[in-house]
Scaffold this motif. Structure first.
Motif, PDB file in Angstrom:
ATOM      1  N   THR A  46      19.860  65.235   7.718  1.00  0.00           N
ATOM      2  CA  THR A  46      19.730  65.481   9.145  1.00  0.00           C
ATOM      3  C   THR A  46      20.054  64.198   9.915  1.00  0.00           C
ATOM      4  O   THR A  46      20.081  63.106   9.346  1.00  0.00           O
ATOM      5  N   PHE A  47      20.257  64.354  11.211  1.00  0.00           N
ATOM      6  CA  PHE A  47      20.489  63.176  12.046  1.00  0.00           C
ATOM      7  C   PHE A  47      19.252  62.286  12.127  1.00  0.00           C
ATOM      8  O   PHE A  47      19.361  61.120  12.516  1.00  0.00           O
ATOM      9  N   LEU A  48      18.094  62.821  11.773  1.00  0.00           N
ATOM     10  CA  LEU A  48      16.847  62.057  11.865  1.00  0.00           C
ATOM     11  C   LEU A  48      16.384  61.497  10.528  1.00  0.00           C
ATOM     12  O   LEU A  48      15.326  60.878  10.454  1.00  0.00           O
ATOM     13  N   THR A  49      17.161  61.700   9.483  1.00  0.00           N
ATOM     14  CA  THR A  49      16.719  61.278   8.151  1.00  0.00           C
ATOM     15  C   THR A  49      16.409  59.787   8.101  1.00  0.00           C
ATOM     16  O   THR A  49      15.321  59.372   7.681  1.00  0.00           O
ATOM     17  N   VAL A  50      17.340  58.957   8.530  1.00  0.00           N
ATOM     18  CA  VAL A  50      17.139  57.509   8.448  1.00  0.00           C
ATOM     19  C   VAL A  50      15.968  57.084   9.329  1.00  0.00           C
ATOM     20  O   VAL A  50      15.134  56.261   8.923  1.00  0.00           O
ATOM     21  N   PRO A  97      23.838  67.967  11.145  1.00  0.00           N
ATOM     22  CA  PRO A  97      25.193  67.440  11.355  1.00  0.00           C
ATOM     23  C   PRO A  97      26.254  68.517  11.512  1.00  0.00           C
ATOM     24  O   PRO A  97      27.319  68.249  12.083  1.00  0.00           O
ATOM     25  N   ALA A  98      25.960  69.735  11.048  1.00  0.00           N
ATOM     26  CA  ALA A  98      26.928  70.831  11.168  1.00  0.00           C
ATOM     27  C   ALA A  98      27.250  71.168  12.611  1.00  0.00           C
ATOM     28  O   ALA A  98      28.207  71.911  12.886  1.00  0.00           O
ATOM     29  N   VAL A  99      26.487  70.628  13.555  1.00  0.00           N
ATOM     30  CA  VAL A  99      26.758  70.913  14.966  1.00  0.00           C
ATOM     31  C   VAL A  99      28.179  70.499  15.356  1.00  0.00           C
ATOM     32  O   VAL A  99      28.815  71.149  16.196  1.00  0.00           O
ATOM     33  N   ALA A 100      28.693  69.444  14.765  1.00  0.00           N
ATOM     34  CA  ALA A 100      30.036  68.975  15.121  1.00  0.00           C
ATOM     35  C   ALA A 100      31.089  70.032  14.801  1.00  0.00           C
ATOM     36  O   ALA A 100      31.991  70.304  15.611  1.00  0.00           O
ATOM     37  N   GLU A 159      21.671  75.961  17.964  1.00  0.00           N
ATOM     38  CA  GLU A 159      20.634  75.951  16.929  1.00  0.00           C
ATOM     39  C   GLU A 159      20.775  74.716  16.042  1.00  0.00           C
ATOM     40  O   GLU A 159      19.770  74.072  15.696  1.00  0.00           O
ATOM     41  N   ASP A 160      21.983  74.367  15.655  1.00  0.00           N
ATOM     42  CA  ASP A 160      22.180  73.152  14.862  1.00  0.00           C
ATOM     43  C   ASP A 160      21.666  71.928  15.613  1.00  0.00           C
ATOM     44  O   ASP A 160      21.059  71.026  15.024  1.00  0.00           O
ATOM     45  N   LEU A 161      21.904  71.893  16.906  1.00  0.00           N
ATOM     46  CA  LEU A 161      21.448  70.771  17.718  1.00  0.00           C
ATOM     47  C   LEU A 161      19.930  70.697  17.747  1.00  0.00           C
ATOM     48  O   LEU A 161      19.338  69.621  17.576  1.00  0.00           O
ATOM     49  N   TRP A 180      12.438  67.232  14.335  1.00  0.00           N
ATOM     50  CA  TRP A 180      11.963  66.542  15.546  1.00  0.00           C
ATOM     51  C   TRP A 180      10.451  66.695  15.680  1.00  0.00           C
ATOM     52  O   TRP A 180       9.755  65.767  16.097  1.00  0.00           O
ATOM     53  N   ALA A 181       9.932  67.854  15.302  1.00  0.00           N
ATOM     54  CA  ALA A 181       8.484  68.061  15.337  1.00  0.00           C
ATOM     55  C   ALA A 181       7.786  67.202  14.281  1.00  0.00           C
ATOM     56  O   ALA A 181       6.732  66.603  14.549  1.00  0.00           O
ATOM     57  N   ILE A 182       8.355  67.131  13.086  1.00  0.00           N
ATOM     58  CA  ILE A 182       7.814  66.256  12.044  1.00  0.00           C
ATOM     59  C   ILE A 182       7.791  64.817  12.543  1.00  0.00           C
ATOM     60  O   ILE A 182       6.799  64.088  12.378  1.00  0.00           O
ATOM     61  N   HIS A 183       8.885  64.421  13.163  1.00  0.00           N
ATOM     62  CA  HIS A 183       9.016  63.078  13.709  1.00  0.00           C
ATOM     63  C   HIS A 183       7.952  62.823  14.790  1.00  0.00           C
ATOM     64  O   HIS A 183       7.355  61.745  14.855  1.00  0.00           O
ATOM     65  N   ALA A 184       7.678  63.823  15.634  1.00  0.00           N
ATOM     66  CA  ALA A 184       6.663  63.668  16.676  1.00  0.00           C
ATOM     67  C   ALA A 184       5.287  63.451  16.063  1.00  0.00           C
ATOM     68  O   ALA A 184       4.517  62.589  16.521  1.00  0.00           O
ATOM     69  N   VAL A 185       4.970  64.213  15.033  1.00  0.00           N
ATOM     70  CA  VAL A 185       3.674  64.036  14.358  1.00  0.00           C
ATOM     71  C   VAL A 185       3.599  62.655  13.713  1.00  0.00           C
ATOM     72  O   VAL A 185       2.558  61.977  13.779  1.00  0.00           O
TER      73      VAL A 185
END
Length: 474
Positions: free
Chosen positions: A231-235, A33-36, A26-28, A198-203
């Protein structure tokens, strides 16, 4: 035998381990980042579970960090030495083989194994996510779309993780040019879970591809609390925000984003963030804007990594930074190192070999030529590659900086026919882009067509004014 949340048996797992596995997946899916930490807990609870080691291996590869991949290779190798895969269930046997392939540098074989896995187990969210990311890293747009599309029918409408699958599907749709369908699908994913970055990023990508930068900015502003930190996608999403600003002519906003989010003294120095920073500054370079101080700091960050050959897409952006900073010797040294590596027998089975030889190195040489004012050489190198750039990974939005480099070289070298073709292609796809109309004005100037140049600049000005950013974030 215990089962995960998707109904799959987990070989050598316990109830505690499965709880950590479910948490990690789910984290992935939501780029946390908590996935680690979740993976560390999983390995501690189930040190003999193949899926646990496969997941740790995937994390080591997907970030395109050579040091992380090397550590993952060491850890997985120790596990694999004591394992007889023939006794494993098919799903875990395929996960093990996929992880082994990826750690050996064969991204395409790993991708194919994961696709085979999801044909038999379409509800394996881990395999779908990792396969999707591999499709992105290898620039395989059709598979980026269809890997997820082929599995969606196995997911019930009310499944909490159908949303992230829709977000992945939206990105695949966008990369294949289905912008309206992609936007609707991504919006449906975000409606299910507002934190689906990831969905926000896709839009966000759909607005970029259509030149609808005003709407893109408004969309990201409205959802800033969901994506702008942690998140990993923030930057990367801030990078999209800066692209909108640049297109609108709000250079101060774009630079404000750069300094606050893309690269600063507290940046992590990871490749996927540094390449966004390089791609942004190169756009300023193409516009003739001097960013010497920022280039120097960014080149220092790339130099500190001292990366071995691993992913050509990263190499190109490292060269971009060196060239932008005027550190041509470092750019040439990186290129020479990669050429030496290509001759090594160990490179032959590595996916990055073709990426480097066929695309990465010619692009690096083109960047050097552009900075040196040799625009004819840029044309010779990039024109034959303009429809093949996807072969070394990334998205259309990321690779567009290279298309702009080619167009700039065509204009500067007086290659009017090629410039006309490139501008016509761009304007037909994005008629609302001020950049495209300004490029048309440059071409008209070169041809002495004063009325056409004036009309194109007027059109660009009106589009830019209609897209003035209302955001006061920077």
């Amino acid at each position: 035998m215990t089962t995960d949340r998707y109904g799959h048996d987990v070989h050598d797992g316990t109830a505690e381990a499965v709880a950590h596995l479910d948490r990690a997946v789910e984290d992935l899916l939501f780029f946390r980042p908590a996935v680690a930490d979740a993976v560390d807990d999983l390995l501690a609870a189930a040190p003999a579970a193949p899926v646990a080691h496969a997941l740790a291996a995937y994390l080591g590869v997907l970030g395109t960090e050579p040091a992380a991949a090397a550590e993952a290779r060491r850890r997985f190798g120790a596990f694999r030495a004591g394992l007889d895969p023939s006794g494993l269930p098919l799903r875990e046997r395929l996960h093990t083989a996929a992880a082994e392939s990826l750690l050996a540098g064969d991204l395409r074989r790993g991708s194919a194994l994961l696709e085979e896995l999801t044909v038999a187990h379409p509800r394996d969210a881990l395999a779908l996510f990792v396969g999707h990311q591999l499709d992105f890293l290898t620039g395989d747009a059709q598979r980026l779309r269809d890997r997820i599309g082929g599995a969606l029918s196995a997911w019930d409408e009310d499944d909490p993780h159908r949303g992230p699958l829709l977000g992945m599907y939206a990105f695949g749709l966008e990369e294949c040019g289905h912008y309206g369908h992609a936007r609707d699908t991504g919006a449906a994913a975000v409606e299910r879970n507002g934190h689906d970055v990831w969905a926000i990023h896709a839009v966000a990508h759909t607005y970029e591809m259509e030149g609808r930068f005003t709407e893109g900015t408004a969309y990201l502003d409205a959802r800033a609390d969901d994506w702008s930190a942690g998140t990993f996608l923030t930057v990367h999403t801030w990078w999209h925000y800066a692209l909108y600003a640049l297109e609108a002519g709000s250079t101060d906003t774009a630079l404000g984003v750069y300094d606050a989010a893309l690269h600063h003294e507290d940046s992590r120095g990871v490749a996927m963030e540094l390449l966004d920073a390089a791609a942004m500054l190169w756009r300023f370079h193409l516009a003739g804007s001097d960013q010497a101080r920022r280039w120097e700091a960014l080149a220092d960050a790339w130099s500190a990594r001292a990366d071995p050959p691993f992913y050509a897409f990263n190499d190109v952006h490292a060269v971009m930074a060196y060239v932008g900073a005027g550190r041509v010797a470092e750019a040439r040294a990186l290129i020479a190192d990669r050429r030496r590596w290509l001759a090594e027998p160990a490179a032959r089975a590595v996916t990055n070999r073709a990426m480097t030889a066929d695309v990465g190195l010619p692009v690096c040489e083109a960047l050097l030529a552009h900075a040196g004012g040799d625009h004819g050489t840029v044309m010779e190198l990039l024109w034959p590659l303009r429809r093949r750039l996807h072969e070394f990974g990334g998205s259309h939005a990321q690779r567009d900086v290279l298309q702009k480099t080619l167009l700039d070289a065509a204009l500067r070298s007086g290659r009017h026919d090629e410039a006309r073709v490139l501008i016509s292609e761009r304007t037909a796809l994005r008629p609302d882009s001020p950049y495209n109309w300004l490029s048309g004005a440059r071409l008209a100037d070169s041809l002495g067509d004063v009325p056409r140049a004036a009309a194109a600049r007027d059109r660009a000005g009106r589009l830019g004014r209609s897209g003035d950013l209302a955001s006061d974030r920077f």
